[in-house]
Design an enzyme around this catalytic site. Structure first.
Site, PDB file in Angstrom:
ATOM      1  N   ASP A   1      -2.565  -2.101   9.496  1.00  0.00           N
ATOM      2  CA  ASP A   1      -2.223  -2.133   8.307  1.00  0.00           C
ATOM      3  C   ASP A   1      -3.723  -3.602   7.528  1.00  0.00           C
ATOM      4  OD1 ASP A   1      -1.960   0.472   8.457  1.00  0.00           O
ATOM      5  OD2 ASP A   1       1.140  -0.594   7.514  1.00  0.00           O
TER       6      ASP A   1
ATOM      7  N   VAL B   1      11.000  -4.817   2.477  1.00  0.00           N
ATOM      8  CA  VAL B   1      10.404  -5.034   4.054  1.00  0.00           C
ATOM      9  C   VAL B   1      11.296  -3.791   4.978  1.00  0.00           C
ATOM     10  CG1 VAL B   1      12.044  -6.422   5.942  1.00  0.00           C
ATOM     11  CG2 VAL B   1      11.344  -7.042   3.619  1.00  0.00           C
TER      12      VAL B   1
ATOM     13  N   LYS C   1       0.572  -0.884  -0.060  1.00  0.00           N
ATOM     14  CA  LYS C   1      -0.214   0.420  -0.228  1.00  0.00           C
ATOM     15  C   LYS C   1       0.695   1.610  -0.040  1.00  0.00           C
ATOM     16  CE  LYS C   1       0.792   1.184   4.624  1.00  0.00           C
ATOM     17  NZ  LYS C   1       0.940   2.787   4.875  1.00  0.00           N
TER      18      LYS C   1
ATOM     19  N   ALA D   1       4.207  -1.813   4.197  1.00  0.00           N
ATOM     20  CA  ALA D   1       2.408  -2.958   4.996  1.00  0.00           C
ATOM     21  C   ALA D   1       2.911  -3.568   4.238  1.00  0.00           C
ATOM     22  CB  ALA D   1       1.235  -2.924   4.985  1.00  0.00           C
TER      23      ALA D   1
ATOM     24  N   GLY E   1       9.799  -1.163   5.010  1.00  0.00           N
ATOM     25  CA  GLY E   1       9.911   0.465   4.334  1.00  0.00           C
ATOM     26  C   GLY E   1       8.385   1.157   4.385  1.00  0.00           C
ATOM     27  N   GLY E   2       7.480   0.736   4.860  1.00  0.00           N
ATOM     28  CA  GLY E   2       6.128   1.589   4.727  1.00  0.00           C
ATOM     29  C   GLY E   2       4.783   1.671   4.134  1.00  0.00           C
TER      30      GLY E   2
ATOM     31  N   SER F   1       2.157  -6.678   6.665  1.00  0.00           N
ATOM     32  CA  SER F   1       0.093  -7.024   6.747  1.00  0.00           C
ATOM     33  C   SER F   1      -0.118  -7.406   5.231  1.00  0.00           C
ATOM     34  CB  SER F   1       0.275  -5.343   7.130  1.00  0.00           C
ATOM     35  OG  SER F   1       0.918  -4.220   7.938  1.00  0.00           O
TER      36      SER F   1
HETATM   37  O1  C5P Z   1      -0.597  -1.893  14.345  1.00  0.00           O
HETATM   38  P1  C5P Z   1       0.683  -2.012  13.868  1.00  0.00           P
HETATM   39  O2  C5P Z   1       1.420  -3.289  14.907  1.00  0.00           O
HETATM   40  O3  C5P Z   1       1.255  -2.035  12.208  1.00  0.00           O
HETATM   41  O4  C5P Z   1       1.619  -0.798  14.399  1.00  0.00           O
HETATM   42  C1  C5P Z   1       2.979  -1.137  14.754  1.00  0.00           C
HETATM   43  C2  C5P Z   1       3.410  -0.198  15.897  1.00  0.00           C
HETATM   44  O5  C5P Z   1       3.075   1.163  14.823  1.00  0.00           O
HETATM   45  C3  C5P Z   1       2.220   0.220  16.781  1.00  0.00           C
HETATM   46  O6  C5P Z   1       3.271  -0.422  18.335  1.00  0.00           O
HETATM   47  C4  C5P Z   1       2.412   1.623  17.518  1.00  0.00           C
HETATM   48  O7  C5P Z   1       3.825   2.439  17.577  1.00  0.00           O
HETATM   49  C5  C5P Z   1       2.488   2.531  16.260  1.00  0.00           C
HETATM   50  N1  C5P Z   1       1.318   2.775  14.966  1.00  0.00           N
HETATM   51  C6  C5P Z   1       0.159   3.622  16.151  1.00  0.00           C
HETATM   52  N2  C5P Z   1      -0.495   4.191  15.840  1.00  0.00           N
HETATM   53  C7  C5P Z   1      -0.879   3.494  14.457  1.00  0.00           C
HETATM   54  C8  C5P Z   1      -0.784   2.839  13.722  1.00  0.00           C
HETATM   55  C9  C5P Z   1       0.609   2.660  14.610  1.00  0.00           C
HETATM   56  O8  C5P Z   1       1.304   3.964  16.961  1.00  0.00           O
HETATM   57  N3  C5P Z   1      -2.252   3.938  14.283  1.00  0.00           N
END
Ligand code: C5P
Length: 300
Positions: free
Chosen positions: A140, A99, A10, A104, A101-102, A107
């Site tokens: 994500d 990997v 994404k 996802a 890299g933003g 995910s």
């Molecule tokens: O949900 P995910 O595992 O992708 O999130 C990874 C980390 O990114 C979370 O532990 C949090 O530190 C940060 N995060 C956040 N706010 C979000 C999504 C992610 O602070 N909406």
């Protein structure tokens, strides 16, 4: 039996981030677009659990944990637990998404694993349950299931498709060194102490999508995490400038970075920008979106 399921990377066309919530997550208003860089997850029956990964030659295989804490292990355990069965399969991930890299990539792998194992185990998980399990795995992951272009709210896990009839061309420049998402959010907190609780809305991007005009979308792209990512990785600012200097309509840090994406006028322009960027960067990819969400590609 062997099942292969594909899930897309994404790009966040808009990423509005509000002040940190009590649970540690940040409220988001985001517009996700699924793009044609995809990971494939293949599963076959097995009396135990095995996970392997293959990568293109430009990717560092050691950057991917395959020893029990991969998000695919967690996805399998969660799905098996939900149905009260053992988590048994031989799983192979064929990666193409950069990997850490933003984009996802993890995910996408989790979403693909949920769908593949649901088929392999013939447990017929409902769409609602799949989306709920996906949200438990990561903010994500529900979007990776849905694909296309979608508005994300909550912590990103609540997704709602939005109209997007054009095809948008992107040049993607991954970074050899990853950037951890929590550390970028932490830096965001440090840099912006007066962040409002409500994230900035996505009106400009939604309107731009409806015009189908790349130069209008270019002006509307927005990422609240960009300054935090650039603060941690100042070299990315040079890359963004370089891309815009060689003909991209706009460069943007993808999500929490460090991958940078460049919107181009059309397919030819994207290839031109990629060729120019390749003079300075080893890995430069061209892709487009929106593309489908997680789907079965082989079932044999
Ligand atoms: O949900 P995910 O595992 O992708 O999130 C990874 C980390 O990114 C979370 O532990 C949090 O530190 C940060 N995060 C956040 N706010 C979000 C999504 C992610 O602070 N909406």
């Amino acid at each position: 039996m062997s099942i292969t399921v594909r899930a897309p990377a994404k790009i966040n066309l808009h990423l509005g981030v509000g002040a940190r919530r009590d649970d540690g997550f940040h409220p988001l208003v985001t517009v996700y677009q699924a793009v044609g860089l995809c990971d494939d997850v293949s599963v076959t029956p097995s009396p135990g659990w095995a996970l392997g990964v293959t990568v293109p030659d430009w990717m560092d295989v050691d950057a991917i944990p395959v020893t029990g804490d991969n998000i695919v292990d967690r996805a399998a355990r969660l799905l098996a637990q939900h149905h009260g069965i053992a988590s048994q399969a031989s799983v192979s991930i064929a990666k193409s998404i950069p990997v850490a890299g933003g984009m996802a990539g993890g995910s996408a792998d989790a979403a693909a694993a949920l769908v593949a194992l649901d088929r392999l185990w013939q447990v017929d998980t409902s769409d609602d349950d799949l989306l709920r399990l996906a949200a438990e795995l990561g903010s994500d992951v529900p979007f990776a299931l849905v694909g296309g272009t979608a508005l994300g709210t909550g912590r990103g896990e609540l997704v709602e498709p939005v109209p997007d009839r054009a095809t948008w061309w992107w040049v993607v420049v991954p970074s050899a060194q990853g950037l951890s998402t929590p550390s970028v959010y932490r830096r965001f907190d440090e840099l912006s102490t007066d962040t409002p609780g409500e994230p900035t809305d996505a009106r400009a991007v939604l309107l731009a999508l409806s015009t189908g005009k790349p130069e209008i979308l270019a002006g509307a792209l927005h990422n609240d995490l960009e300054s935090a990512a650039l603060d941690l990785r100042p070299d990315l600012a040079d890359l963004l400038e370089l891309g815009e200097g060689v003909g991209a309509l706009r460069g943007l840090v993808s999500g929490s970075g460090p991958t940078c994406v460049f919107l181009a006028e059309d397919a030819d322009a994207a290839r031109d920008v990629a060729a120019r960027l390749s003079e300075h960067h080893d890995v430069v990819l061209v892709t487009n979106g929106p593309v489908a969400g997680t789907h079965v590609v082989t079932y044999a």
